[in-house]
Scaffold this active site. Structure first.
Site, PDB file in Angstrom:
ATOM      1  N   GLN A  20      70.314  38.820  36.414  1.00 41.44           N
ATOM      2  CA  GLN A  20      71.741  38.948  36.127  1.00 41.44           C
ATOM      3  C   GLN A  20      72.088  38.379  34.766  1.00 41.44           C
ATOM      4  OE1 GLN A  20      73.528  35.240  38.615  1.00 41.44           O
ATOM      5  NE2 GLN A  20      72.327  36.695  39.838  1.00 41.44           N
TER       6      GLN A  20
ATOM      7  N   HIS B 107      75.915  36.893  32.589  1.00 39.06           N
ATOM      8  CA  HIS B 107      77.338  36.590  32.691  1.00 39.06           C
ATOM      9  C   HIS B 107      78.035  36.844  31.357  1.00 39.06           C
ATOM     10  CE1 HIS B 107      76.309  34.787  36.474  1.00 39.06           C
ATOM     11  NE2 HIS B 107      75.594  33.835  35.902  1.00 39.06           N
TER      12      HIS B 107
ATOM     13  N   GLU C 102      76.417  28.307  31.984  1.00 34.78           N
ATOM     14  CA  GLU C 102      75.982  27.388  33.035  1.00 34.78           C
ATOM     15  C   GLU C 102      74.749  26.618  32.580  1.00 34.78           C
ATOM     16  OE1 GLU C 102      73.354  30.154  35.989  1.00 34.78           O
ATOM     17  OE2 GLU C 102      75.445  30.751  35.739  1.00 34.78           O
TER      18      GLU C 102
ATOM     19  N   HIS D 174      68.976  36.165  33.288  1.00 37.79           N
ATOM     20  CA  HIS D 174      68.342  35.058  33.998  1.00 37.79           C
ATOM     21  C   HIS D 174      68.250  35.351  35.489  1.00 37.79           C
ATOM     22  CE1 HIS D 174      72.681  34.280  34.402  1.00 37.79           C
ATOM     23  NE2 HIS D 174      72.376  33.707  35.553  1.00 37.79           N
TER      24      HIS D 174
ATOM     25  N   ARG E 248      74.804  42.268  37.726  1.00 39.17           N
ATOM     26  CA  ARG E 248      73.411  42.438  38.136  1.00 39.17           C
ATOM     27  C   ARG E 248      72.721  43.481  37.267  1.00 39.17           C
ATOM     28  NH1 ARG E 248      75.197  43.077  43.693  1.00 39.17           N
ATOM     29  NH2 ARG E 248      75.390  41.026  44.644  1.00 39.17           N
TER      30      ARG E 248
END
Length: 321
Positions: A95, A97, A114, A171, A191
Site C-alpha cells: 500500500q 498513503h 507514519e 510499504h 492498495r
C-alpha cells in the site's frame, strides 16, 4: 489533581490479524483476527475513551474540542496523531498513503506519514519498504504486469528497529511482525497489491491503482534518520525521529528515569514492564504497566519513572502544534 490521561484502546478486526494482542498484552479480545489496537486515537473510525480522573468516560475527540488547554491550545482542528499496535499474523497488503494535499482533496482528511517501531519479528520476517522503479512510467508498467518480484523492495527486520514511512512510500508489514506505529490521524490507504486475496464474501479486495500511481514517490529514497541515545544511569532515552509531524522516543527505565517533556503534550505506550510515574514535583505516584497507553497533558513539564519498563513516547511536530 494533575494526572496522566489513561485511554481505553479500540480494536480492529483485519483479514491479516491474529491473537498476539491478546497473548502478549493480555487485551480482552473476542476474535482470532484482531490486527490493530488503536491505542491513542481520536479518529472517527476508532475513538479512544478516557479511563480515569476528572474526564473519565469522555471520548478523546470530545476532550480535544472542549478542553484545548490540556493540549496547549493547539492551532490544528483535529487531534493530529494516532498510535497503534499492529499484529501481522499474515502479510498486509502492499500500500501507499497520500500527502496532506492529495488526502484533503481526494479523501477529505489528512495525508498519512507514519513510522514503525518493531516490537517483535519472527525469524525471517520482512517488510516491504520502497520500490525499484526509476520513473513513474516504469512503476506503472511493473504494476500493470504484476512484476512484484522486481518492483518491491524487501528488508529483513528485527525487534528494536525503527523505520520512518513518509507519505508516498510503498510499504507493507510482513507476516510474523508486531509493530507500534505512530502516524498522522488518517485512515486513507491505497492498495497497490493484495496477493489476490478474497474478502469474507469471496470477492477480490479493492485495489487503488490510479491513486497509488498518483501519490507514490519515484524514485524511492530512504529517509535519513539521526537516532540518538542518552544514558541516565542504567536507564536511557533514544530519540528516533524529530519531524514536522511527530517526534518519537523510546524510554527505557531500569531503576529511575527523569525526563523533561518538550512537546505541548506527550503520548506514551508501555510495551513492557511495570513502574511508577511521578508528574512535575508532585510525589503522587501512578502505576504504569505493559499494555497501558496514556497522554501527559500540557501542564506536565517533567516526569520521573521508577521501575523496570520500556515505553514508546511521541509528541506533535511543528505542523501539528
Amino acid at each position: 489533581m494533575l494526572e496522566p490521561l489513561f485511554l481505553k484502546p479500540v480494536f480492529q478486526e483485519k483479514i491479516w490479524g491474529g491473537t498476539k494482542l491478546k497473548s502478549v498484552f493480555d487485551y480482552p479480545l473476542e476474535s482470532d483476527h484482531i490486527g490493530e489496537c488503536w491505542a491513542i486515537s481520536a479518529h472517527p473510525h476508532g475513538v479512544c475513551t478516557v479511563e480515569n480522573g476528572e474526564y473519565k468516560g469522555l471520548l478523546l475527540d470530545e476532550l480535544w474540542k472542549k478542553h484545548p488547554e490540556i493540549f496547549g491550545n493547539p492551532s490544528v482542528d483535529v487531534f493530529p496523531l494516532l498510535t497503534k499496535i499492529l499484529d501481522a499474523a499474515d502479510d498486509l497488503s502492499v500500500q501507499v498513503h497520500p500527502d496532506d494535499s492529495y488526502g484533503k482533496e481526494h479523501a477529505g482528511e489528512l495525508g498519512k506519514t507514519e513510522c514503525w517501531y518493531i516490537i517483535s519479528a519472527e525469524p525471517g520476517a520482512e517488510i516491504i519498504y520502497g520500490h525499484h522503479a526509476k520513473t513513474k512510467e516504469e512503476l506503472a508498467q511493473m504494476i500493470e504486469s504484476g512484476d512484484w518480484e522486481h518492483l518491491l523492495r524487501r528488508i529483513p527486520v528485527q525487534a528494536g528497529e525503527f523505520y520512518h514511512v513518509p507519505s508516498g512510500t510503498i510499504h507493507a508489514i510482513g507476516k510474523g511482525i508486531m509493530i507500534l506505529e505512530t502516524q498522522q490521524s488518517s485512515d486513507t490507504t491505497y492498495r497497490v497489491y493484495d496477493y489476490d486475496r478474497k474478502d469474507d464474501a469471496g470477492n477480490p479486495r479493492e485495489l487503488h491503482i490510479q491513486e497509488s500511481l498518483d501519490v507514490t514517490t519515484v524514485p524511492h529514497i530512504d529517509p535519513v534518520l539521526n537516532i540518538k541515545q542518552v544514558n541516565n544511569g542504567e536507564s536511557n532515552v533514544t530519540t528516533f525521529i524529530e519531524s514536522d509531524y511527530f517526534n518519537v522516543f523510546e524510554w527505557n527505565v531500569s531503576g529511575v528515569l527523569p525526563i523533561k517533556t518538550t512537546g505541548k503534550y506527550t503520548l506514551v505506550s508501555v510495551l513492557d514492564g511495570f513502574g511508577y510515574l511521578y508528574l512535575n514535583d508532585d510525589e503522587t505516584k501512578f502505576e504504569v504497566s505493559k499494555g497501558q497507553h496514556f497522554i501527559l497533558p500540557n501542564e506536565v513539564t517533567k516526569v520521573r519513572f521508577e521501575g523496570d519498563a520500556k515505553m514508546i513516547a511521541s509528541e506533535p511536530g511543528q505542523k501539528n502544534s
